[in-house]
Design an enzyme around this catalytic site. Structure first.
Site, PDB file in Angstrom:
ATOM      1  N   ASP A 172       0.405  -1.125  -0.093  1.00  0.00           N
ATOM      2  CA  ASP A 172      -0.206  -0.339  -0.327  1.00  0.00           C
ATOM      3  C   ASP A 172       0.795   1.398  -0.236  1.00  0.00           C
ATOM      4  OD1 ASP A 172      -2.104  -1.539  -0.432  1.00  0.00           O
ATOM      5  OD2 ASP A 172      -2.850  -0.689   1.845  1.00  0.00           O
ATOM      6  N   ARG A 206      -7.312  -4.773  -6.430  1.00  0.00           N
ATOM      7  CA  ARG A 206      -7.256  -3.584  -5.917  1.00  0.00           C
ATOM      8  C   ARG A 206      -4.779  -4.163  -6.888  1.00  0.00           C
ATOM      9  NH1 ARG A 206      -7.722  -1.493   0.050  1.00  0.00           N
ATOM     10  NH2 ARG A 206      -9.881  -0.623  -0.141  1.00  0.00           N
TER      11      ARG A 206
END
Length: 437
Positions: free
Chosen positions: A259, A311
């Site tokens: 992330d 994602r």
């Protein structure tokens, strides 16, 4: 002269001749290249902007460490100091170990009376309602989570290179966190199972409630000039699909694989494999994080996303160059989408290849939330050229916005961009830990 003496003389002469011939004909064995001193090549993505990314290449000999256990790794990281350092990981390191190297499990971290059964009983939505958990069991969960975090959260400071030695460098159970640091290189590492022993129940998430976990394999927060290369990131050891269901929701144990949030900027992710995970890569903190404007510039190239549910990546605000990547969705695998177009994102996608089973359609590859732009060219879907933008807009059910190809920028920091077909083959052979040429 006796026969044994003649044979001995003959043997010595042959041996001497062999030694000479060996010197003349066999080249000296080349020493292995020290990848710890490698720096990001010029023009290799956003992380090459400005001064580029050199990690710990300037480290003196006193700050070059080879580590084989958690204790050694913690010492080498030096609390996330900015001192130039090179850390070489040899073999397998398990972050869930005590100072003596003995294995710790979730029961070892539990404290203050925390028990999952008691936690579930206390916050069952049928009796607790939709309020956030509070009270003794939630406090005990937080205290238990803090004990685990103390072991598995590993801060990576500025001017640091962490590399794996050879083909078998594994870091299990750890969350590498690059927080407000600059100039970091992470390469040739097999990062597995950043497992959260103590997920928190969030009643209002998605209207139904959900379990939220705390740890990414790699978390960049406020980080700049970061190169992530030839890593393999996965949940290997504890896949979430094997976890039970509580409150009618999967009891998730993992957050992201990589992330990039909270104003992180100038990042290149290359030649890596992201495998067997739900939410793989989030770029951007949230729809209201307007401080991310002008940041979150990330290049993602020559990576393989395999058995990833969603994602890959999902982007908010950032200018993201996504090229020459390979996506593999196995038969029967859970799948939602690959490219997430979110608030003010500007994704420039070139020459990416997708392999999916029959139930996944081209329109499934892209999902938009408040995002309005996606530039795409050269996409292959099961070997056929497709236009992701046109198909997304044609099959938009009305729940998502139509997208435009004008993303407001054109990438300039990149090497040769191969065709999707050529990149597909090269990534299949070369991406992931243990495959640096």
């Amino acid at each position: 002269m006796r026969s044994g003496t003649r044979n001995g003389v003959r043997f010595r002469r042959i041996a001497a001749l062999a030694a000479v011939l060996g010197t003349l004909c066999v080249p000296a064995r080349a020493e292995a290249r020290d990848i710890g001193r490698d720096t990001l090549p010029a023009n290799d993505g956003w992380a090459s902007a400005g001064a580029g990314t050199t990690g710990g290449a300037a480290a003196d000999d006193a700050h070059v460490h080879t580590v084989t256990d958690r204790a050694g790794l913690v010492r080498a990281l030096d609390g996330g100091s900015d001192t130039p350092k090179i850390i070489r990981i040899a073999g397998t390191i398990d972050a869930n170990t005590d100072d003596d190297g003995d294995r710790l499990d979730c029961a070892d971290y539990a404290t203050d009376g925390y028990r999952l059964r008691a936690y579930l009983a206390a916050y069952d939505p049928r009796t607790w309602g939709a309020a956030k958990p509070s009270g003794p069991q939630e406090e005990a969960r937080q205290a238990s989570a803090a004990q685990q975090a103390e072991r598995i959260v590993l801060p990576v400071g500025s001017n640091t290179t962490i590399v794996g030695l050879g083909r078998g460098a594994v870091l299990k159970g750890a969350s590498l966190q690059v927080r407000n640091a600059d100039n970091v290189i992470l390469r040739n590492l097999d990062l597995r199972d950043a497992y959260d022993c103590f997920p928190v129940w969030q009643p209002n998430t998605g209207g139904l409630g959900d379990w939220k976990t705390a740890y990414d394999n790699i978390w960049l927060t406020g980080a700049t000039h970061v190169w992530v290369d030839h890593i393999t990131a996965s949940d290997q050891g504890h896949p979430d699909e094997d976890e039970p269901t509580h409150f009618a929701r999967n009891y998730l144990r993992h957050d992201g694989l990589l992330d990039v949030t909270n104003g992180s900027d100038l990042v290149t992710v290359s030649w890596s494999r992201f495998v067997g995970h739900d939410k793989a890569m989030l770029i951007g903190s949230g729809d209201t994080a307007t401080g991310d404007r002008g940041k979150l510039r990330v290049t993602v190239h020559h990576n393989q996303f395999e058995s990833i549910v969603q994602r890959a990546p999902r982007v908010r605000f950032g200018q993201v160059h996504l090229y020459d990547n390979r996506y593999v969705v196995p038969e029967g695998a859970d799948y939602r989408y690959s490219l997430g177009v979110s608030t003010e994102s500007a994704i420039y996608a070139e020459n990416n290849a997708f392999h999916t089973p029959g139930q996944v359609e081209v329109a499934d590859l892209v999902k938009s939330w408040n995002g309005t732009a996606l530039h795409q060219t050269g996409t292959l879907f099961n070997g056929w050229p497709v236009d992701l933008l046109a198909i997304h807009n044609a099959y938009n059910s009305g729940s998502e916005r139509d997208l435009t190809a004008d993303v407001g920028w054109t990438p300039t920091l990149h090497g040769k961009i191969d065709s999707a077909a050529a990149a597909d083959r090269e990534v299949a052979r070369g991406a992931g830990a243990g495959r640096i040429p």
